[in-house]
Design an enzyme around this catalytic site. Structure first.
Site, PDB file in Angstrom:
ATOM      1  N   LYS A 210       1.678 -13.778  25.540  1.00 55.45           N
ATOM      2  CA  LYS A 210       1.559 -13.445  24.225  1.00 55.45           C
ATOM      3  C   LYS A 210       1.388 -15.040  23.130  1.00 55.45           C
ATOM      4  CE  LYS A 210       5.495 -13.158  21.633  1.00 55.45           C
ATOM      5  NZ  LYS A 210       5.920 -14.183  20.842  1.00 55.45           N
ATOM      6  N   ASN A 211       2.100 -15.900  23.715  1.00 53.76           N
ATOM      7  CA  ASN A 211       2.098 -16.991  22.994  1.00 53.76           C
ATOM      8  C   ASN A 211       0.890 -18.047  23.290  1.00 53.76           C
ATOM      9  OD1 ASN A 211       4.192 -16.358  21.598  1.00 53.76           O
ATOM     10  ND2 ASN A 211       5.838 -17.515  22.724  1.00 53.76           N
TER      11      ASN A 211
ATOM     12  N   ARG B 159       5.443 -14.335  12.308  1.00 52.93           N
ATOM     13  CA  ARG B 159       5.440 -15.731  11.818  1.00 52.93           C
ATOM     14  C   ARG B 159       4.303 -16.494  12.511  1.00 52.93           C
ATOM     15  NH1 ARG B 159       8.187 -20.385  10.960  1.00 52.93           N
ATOM     16  NH2 ARG B 159       7.776 -22.244  12.397  1.00 52.93           N
TER      17      ARG B 159
ATOM     18  N   CYS C  48      13.747 -15.704   9.846  1.00 53.31           N
ATOM     19  CA  CYS C  48      13.578 -14.642  10.860  1.00 53.31           C
ATOM     20  C   CYS C  48      15.090 -14.699  11.673  1.00 53.31           C
ATOM     21  CB  CYS C  48      12.508 -14.767  11.863  1.00 53.31           C
ATOM     22  SG  CYS C  48      12.803 -15.930  12.884  1.00 53.31           S
TER      23      CYS C  48
ATOM     24  N   ARG D  94      13.224 -21.363  10.353  1.00 50.70           N
ATOM     25  CA  ARG D  94      11.737 -21.405  10.880  1.00 50.70           C
ATOM     26  C   ARG D  94      10.669 -21.909   9.808  1.00 50.70           C
ATOM     27  NH1 ARG D  94      10.561 -17.110  15.162  1.00 50.70           N
ATOM     28  NH2 ARG D  94       9.186 -18.871  15.989  1.00 50.70           N
ATOM     29  N   PRO D  95      10.988 -23.347   9.323  1.00 53.19           N
ATOM     30  CA  PRO D  95      10.027 -23.687   8.210  1.00 53.19           C
ATOM     31  C   PRO D  95       8.741 -24.090   8.825  1.00 53.19           C
ATOM     32  CG  PRO D  95      11.573 -25.287   8.734  1.00 53.19           C
ATOM     33  CD  PRO D  95      12.007 -24.403   9.476  1.00 53.19           C
ATOM     34  N   VAL D  96       7.784 -24.277   8.011  1.00 53.92           N
ATOM     35  CA  VAL D  96       6.275 -24.715   8.669  1.00 53.92           C
ATOM     36  C   VAL D  96       6.017 -26.225   7.778  1.00 53.92           C
ATOM     37  CG1 VAL D  96       5.530 -22.378   9.008  1.00 53.92           C
ATOM     38  CG2 VAL D  96       5.112 -23.132   6.740  1.00 53.92           C
ATOM     39  N   ASP D  97       6.946 -26.895   7.489  1.00 54.95           N
ATOM     40  CA  ASP D  97       6.689 -28.271   6.896  1.00 54.95           C
ATOM     41  C   ASP D  97       5.876 -29.141   7.540  1.00 54.95           C
ATOM     42  OD1 ASP D  97       9.188 -28.094   8.281  1.00 54.95           O
ATOM     43  OD2 ASP D  97       9.318 -30.079   7.791  1.00 54.95           O
TER      44      ASP D  97
ATOM     45  N   ASP E  18      13.126 -19.468  25.110  1.00 58.69           N
ATOM     46  CA  ASP E  18      12.830 -18.079  24.976  1.00 58.69           C
ATOM     47  C   ASP E  18      13.464 -17.381  26.366  1.00 58.69           C
ATOM     48  OD1 ASP E  18       9.359 -18.383  23.681  1.00 58.69           O
ATOM     49  OD2 ASP E  18      11.410 -18.335  22.832  1.00 58.69           O
TER      50      ASP E  18
ATOM     51  N   ILE F  98      17.097 -25.443  20.159  1.00 56.86           N
ATOM     52  CA  ILE F  98      15.828 -25.539  19.247  1.00 56.86           C
ATOM     53  C   ILE F  98      16.090 -24.524  18.043  1.00 56.86           C
ATOM     54  CG2 ILE F  98      13.528 -24.613  19.219  1.00 56.86           C
ATOM     55  CD1 ILE F  98      13.966 -26.574  21.382  1.00 56.86           C
TER      56      ILE F  98
ATOM     57  N   ARG G 162       7.219  -6.087  20.416  1.00 58.32           N
ATOM     58  CA  ARG G 162       6.414  -7.155  19.654  1.00 58.32           C
ATOM     59  C   ARG G 162       5.820  -7.996  20.923  1.00 58.32           C
ATOM     60  NH1 ARG G 162       8.930 -10.307  14.761  1.00 58.32           N
ATOM     61  NH2 ARG G 162       6.887 -11.443  15.706  1.00 58.32           N
TER      62      ARG G 162
HETATM   63  C1  EPZ Z   1       6.769 -21.092  19.269  1.00 60.29           C
HETATM   64  O1  EPZ Z   1       7.237 -20.847  17.927  1.00 60.29           O
HETATM   65  C2  EPZ Z   1       7.085 -19.661  20.204  1.00 60.29           C
HETATM   66  N1  EPZ Z   1       6.156 -18.866  19.460  1.00 60.29           N
HETATM   67  C3  EPZ Z   1       8.535 -19.142  20.101  1.00 60.29           C
HETATM   68  O2  EPZ Z   1       8.388 -17.989  20.772  1.00 60.29           O
HETATM   69  C4  EPZ Z   1       9.043 -20.253  20.883  1.00 60.29           C
HETATM   70  O3  EPZ Z   1      10.717 -19.719  20.922  1.00 60.29           O
HETATM   71  C5  EPZ Z   1       9.309 -21.593  19.915  1.00 60.29           C
HETATM   72  O4  EPZ Z   1       7.544 -21.999  20.052  1.00 60.29           O
HETATM   73  C6  EPZ Z   1       9.778 -22.726  20.777  1.00 60.29           C
HETATM   74  O5  EPZ Z   1       9.520 -22.850  21.915  1.00 60.29           O
HETATM   75  C7  EPZ Z   1       4.832 -18.979  19.565  1.00 60.29           C
HETATM   76  O6  EPZ Z   1       4.375 -19.866  20.173  1.00 60.29           O
HETATM   77  C8  EPZ Z   1       3.918 -17.826  18.847  1.00 60.29           C
HETATM   78  P1  EPZ Z   1       8.436 -24.449  16.932  1.00 60.29           P
HETATM   79  P2  EPZ Z   1       7.227 -21.847  17.000  1.00 60.29           P
HETATM   80  O7  EPZ Z   1       7.397 -24.734  15.685  1.00 60.29           O
HETATM   81  O8  EPZ Z   1       6.123 -22.640  17.025  1.00 60.29           O
HETATM   82  C9  EPZ Z   1      11.239 -26.454  13.621  1.00 60.29           C
HETATM   83  C10 EPZ Z   1       9.099 -15.719  21.406  1.00 60.29           C
HETATM   84  O9  EPZ Z   1      10.134 -15.173  21.691  1.00 60.29           O
HETATM   85  N2  EPZ Z   1      10.318 -26.424  12.921  1.00 60.29           N
HETATM   86  O10 EPZ Z   1       8.281 -25.112  18.404  1.00 60.29           O
HETATM   87  O11 EPZ Z   1       7.341 -21.315  15.488  1.00 60.29           O
HETATM   88  C11 EPZ Z   1      11.586 -25.034  14.004  1.00 60.29           C
HETATM   89  O12 EPZ Z   1      12.419 -24.525  12.917  1.00 60.29           O
HETATM   90  C12 EPZ Z   1       8.794 -16.663  20.214  1.00 60.29           C
HETATM   91  O13 EPZ Z   1       7.988 -15.688  22.083  1.00 60.29           O
HETATM   92  C13 EPZ Z   1      10.341 -27.074  11.523  1.00 60.29           C
HETATM   93  O14 EPZ Z   1      11.340 -27.551  11.269  1.00 60.29           O
HETATM   94  O15 EPZ Z   1       8.445 -22.721  17.149  1.00 60.29           O
HETATM   95  C14 EPZ Z   1      12.398 -24.894  15.338  1.00 60.29           C
HETATM   96  O16 EPZ Z   1      13.740 -25.170  15.049  1.00 60.29           O
HETATM   97  C15 EPZ Z   1      10.001 -16.849  19.426  1.00 60.29           C
HETATM   98  N3  EPZ Z   1       9.499 -27.263  10.986  1.00 60.29           N
HETATM   99  C16 EPZ Z   1      11.934 -26.077  16.085  1.00 60.29           C
HETATM  100  O17 EPZ Z   1      11.281 -26.922  15.055  1.00 60.29           O
HETATM  101  C17 EPZ Z   1       7.981 -26.565  11.372  1.00 60.29           C
HETATM  102  O18 EPZ Z   1       6.924 -27.008  10.643  1.00 60.29           O
HETATM  103  C18 EPZ Z   1      10.699 -25.520  17.153  1.00 60.29           C
HETATM  104  O19 EPZ Z   1       9.880 -24.521  16.338  1.00 60.29           O
HETATM  105  C19 EPZ Z   1       7.850 -26.121  12.524  1.00 60.29           C
HETATM  106  C20 EPZ Z   1       8.930 -26.286  13.299  1.00 60.29           C
END
Ligand code: EPZ
Length: 416
Positions: A22-23, A92, A116, A121-124, A304, A326, A396
């Site tokens: 999926k990812n 997301r 969620c 889970r910000p996107v900053d 995960d 995480i 999902r």
């Molecule tokens: C990806 O999510 C995966 N989803 C998640 O899988 C997985 O848990 C996660 O990576 C960690 O491995 C997909 O690939 C579609 P991150 P992502 O950005 O990219 C913080 C599943 O179960 N952060 O690596 O959204 C964030 O809040 C899903 O399949 C910021 O602060 O995760 C988190 O604490 C769940 N600002 C940490 O970083 C940002 O701009 C890691 O998040 C981005 C992230």
């Protein structure tokens, strides 16, 4: 709301084919936006998030045509550069259209993802990276509005390791003017799979799989064919389920080389594991031993897989400490596991699980994707019937999970 009814006590035995990841599928589907030619994808998993991403791309004008074992994506006539709230709020990963849209069309309007269950889970980091590449970004009415005449290569160092942050900026950089270096980049295998697909499309990407990825922008990308890599989290989920039930299963179309940490933990729990090519065999002939876990970015133990291993620990010999580093709220499965009789104490991001000999079936509620998997695993070993509610979370991210589990001998059925 659909539910799953599970009669516990059966050992899982037999063979199960692992689906596409999926990812990896989600970012790679978005990569189709970067070119006007066909992107032909094989091994796309049949699950809700992939269908949602397909709908999102189609409403932008991407043509999507299944063709036997492959699916053809064509973004020659994209006419809507927007990801609306009603689609982003359920998934997301829709944020992954942002980089490609700005890179190829110079503009994007993408709804800010809501929080969620597992955290804010910000996107900053996605936004900061695009700004570093010259994008003008305004946040208005809950939307990210990004514009850029042409993105410029930049050196970007992530404050935090972000998987989709790395993927978004890798795609944006592919068509930027000049060289982009992503430092403290995510090393996840799914990032590598996206890089492989981008290179097939003519992108110049190197360093994927390390914490420094270099992308030299080109003027245009072309079509390509790509086969989505196997899902390492689905693989881990089935292996943990087999270990919990004391069974013996074989995964096919799997990859062991991206599961080192998970396989090590399963061996520590007492499982016998044999790997040959794309087959992973696990046999568990005794009660599992409790294993301590600490989640961290790849190649460390994957967040995960945390919920699934917690289910294993609830019936293991001894106590285990699980630390989730995480996400700030990824213990939603704890209170549900307690309803099945699990003995778990939580203090901040640390859970202590005291293994008990037997769980008792009950009605429990899924809260997020991997928590749902954890409850299914617990249901497979609990005495009597367990009913897991709100299993849309499960649908999902898992392809036909109850069919695959039934084929392995589980007594599991979907209640409409
Ligand atoms: C990806 O999510 C995966 N989803 C998640 O899988 C997985 O848990 C996660 O990576 C960690 O491995 C997909 O690939 C579609 P991150 P992502 O950005 O990219 C913080 C599943 O179960 N952060 O690596 O959204 C964030 O809040 C899903 O399949 C910021 O602060 O995760 C988190 O604490 C769940 N600002 C940490 O970083 C940002 O701009 C890691 O998040 C981005 C992230």
């Amino acid at each position: 709301m659909q539910k799953l009814a599970i009669q516990g006590g059966n050992r899982l035995n037999g063979e199960v084919r692992i689906s596409g990841a999926k990812n990896a599928a989600l970012p790679i589907m978005c990569a189709s936006l970067l070119a006007a030619d066909d992107l032909i994808l094989a091994n796309l998993p049949d699950m809700h998030d992939v269908a949602t991403m397909g709908k999102l791309l189609q409403q932008m004008g991407v043509k999507i045509e299944p063709d036997g074992q492959t699916t053809r994506f064509n973004a020659a006539h994209v006419d809507k550069l927007e990801a609306p709230y009603d689609m982003v709020k359920t998934m997301r990963a829709a944020i992954l259209v942002l980089g490609p849209l700005v890179a190829r069309f110079g503009e994007a309007r993408v709804s800010l993802p809501g929080g969620c269950a597992i955290g804010s889970r910000p996107v900053d980091l996605h936004i900061k990276g695009l700004q570093a590449m010259g994008a003008e970004i305004h946040i208005e009415h809950g939307y990210i509005h990004a514009t850029a005449s042409r993105l410029k290569g930049a050196r970007i160092c992530f404050d935090l390791v972000s998987v989709t942050g790395t993927e978004n900026l890798m795609m944006a950089a592919a068509l930027a003017d000049g060289v982009t270096v992503l430092e403290n980049a995510a090393r996840e295998p799914e990032v590598i799979d996206l890089a492989v697909c981008l290179r097939a499309m003519g992108a110049k990407v190197s360093g994927d799989g390390t914490d420094t990825i270099t992308i030299t922008g080109v003027d245009k990308l072309h079509g390509a064919s790509h086969r989505i890599m196997p899902d390492r989290i689905e693989s881990g989920t089935f292996l943990v389920a087999a270990a919990a039930t004391g069974g013996k299963i074989v995964l096919t179309d799997a990859r062991a080389d991206i599961l080192d940490n998970v396989l090590d933990k399963l061996r520590e729990a007492g499982a016998k594991i044999e790997v040959s090519g794309d087959r992973i065999e696990l046999e568990m002939d005794r009660r599992p031993t409790a294993v301590n876990l600490r989640t961290a970015p790849y190649p460390a133990f994957p967040t995960d897989m945390q919920a699934q291993f917690m289910a294993l620990n609830t019936i293991a010999e001894g106590s285990a400490i699980v630390v989730e580093t995480i996400f700030e709220n990824r213990f939603m499965h704890v209170q549900e596991l307690r309803r099945l009789g699990a003995q778990i104490d939580v203090e901040g991001n640390t859970a202590v699980i005291k293994g008990c000999a037997q769980l008792e079936g009950a009605t429990v509620m899924a809260t997020d994707l991997r928590a749902s998997a954890s409850l299914v695993i617990a249901g497979l070993v609990a005495q009597g019937e367990t009913v897991v509610d709100r299993i849309y979370h499960l649908d999902r991210g898992y392809e036909h999970i109850e069919a695959k589990l039934s084929a392995l001998g589980a007594q599991i059925r979907r209640i409409k």
